[in-house]
Scaffold this active site. Structure first.
Site, PDB file in Angstrom:
ATOM      1  CB  CYS A  79      -0.894 -33.577  11.045  1.00 20.05           C
ATOM      2  SG  CYS A  79      -1.460 -31.870  10.778  1.00 20.05           S
ATOM      3  CG  HIS A 183      -5.262 -35.009  12.303  1.00 22.21           C
ATOM      4  ND1 HIS A 183      -4.317 -35.132  13.292  1.00 22.21           N
ATOM      5  CD2 HIS A 183      -5.157 -33.739  11.826  1.00 22.21           C
ATOM      6  CE1 HIS A 183      -3.671 -33.981  13.424  1.00 22.21           C
ATOM      7  NE2 HIS A 183      -4.157 -33.116  12.541  1.00 22.21           N
ATOM      8  CD  GLU A 185      -5.358 -38.337  14.812  1.00 19.43           C
ATOM      9  OE1 GLU A 185      -5.115 -37.144  15.072  1.00 19.43           O
ATOM     10  OE2 GLU A 185      -4.866 -38.935  13.827  1.00 19.43           O
TER      11      GLU A 185
END
Length: 201
Positions: A79, A183, A185
């Site tokens: 990001c 993202h 994650e």
């Protein structure tokens, strides 16, 4: 083992938790001097470009990252971390980036789409990629951003995504330099596979 840089602008807990889930050892540190002990470095990021670059510079991460890359070791930006890799950004003024990927960070403009982009969007591959091994093309990932990367070198673009009437660079892969605008994650199994691919590269 993966070194996760803590410079005060990162989604550190969720990234570390993702590696823990994968059974991959990762350490979070705010000490740039420790980076040289690791083969893999991850630069997370949530926030604004200018303050983030100031924090990187203040803590010595800017030079540590460049030295890491000069040694042929791999790095992943997530990001805002991806955006910091570029030469400059127009966010809240004009700011110089790390300049390890030539190009600019620009703001989305749209009369139809609400900015920032928040939510899931598909990713289209531009080339065979280490990051996207075992991840189907046009998989969906989770995005949160108002600015996008515009690299000068088309060959560094690993994937693109369409938003606000524009096809933009959503992943970079260049000589061990990796970066994603989304993202991983927060992107379910596809995102976890991206992190796994980076750690195993």
């Amino acid at each position: 083992m993966v070194f996760i840089a803590d410079y005060g602008a990162g989604n550190l807990r969720s990234v570390h938790k993702a590696f823990d889930y994968l059974g991959i050892e990762a350490v979070v540190s705010d000490k740039a001097s420790e980076m040289s002990r690791y083969d893999k470095v991850l630069i997370p990021g949530v926030g604004a470009f200018g303050p983030a670059m100031e924090a990187l510079n203040r803590q010595g991460f800017d030079e540590a990252i460049r030295e890491h890359i000069d040694k042929g070791r791999s790095v992943l930006g997530i990001c805002l971390g991806m955006q910091l890799f570029l030469s400059e950004s127009e966010e809240m003024g004009a700011y110089k980036g790390l300049d390890i990927v030539p190009g600019k960070v620009l703001r989305f403009t749209s009369s139809t789409d609400k900015i920032p982009q928040i939510g899931w969007n598909s990713v289209d591959y531009c080339k065979d990629s280490v990051l996207f091994r075992n991840v189907p093309d046009q998989s969906y990932f989770y995005f949160v951003h108002s600015y996008y990367c515009a690299p000068d070198e088309p060959e560094s673009v690993a994937a693109t995504t369409f938003f606000a009437g524009k096809k933009f660079c959503s992943a970079i892969e260049k000589n061990g330099i990796f970066a994603v605008q989304f993202h991983p994650e927060k992107s379910s199994e596809a995102g976890l596979q991206v992190l796994k691919n980076f750690a195993e590269f």
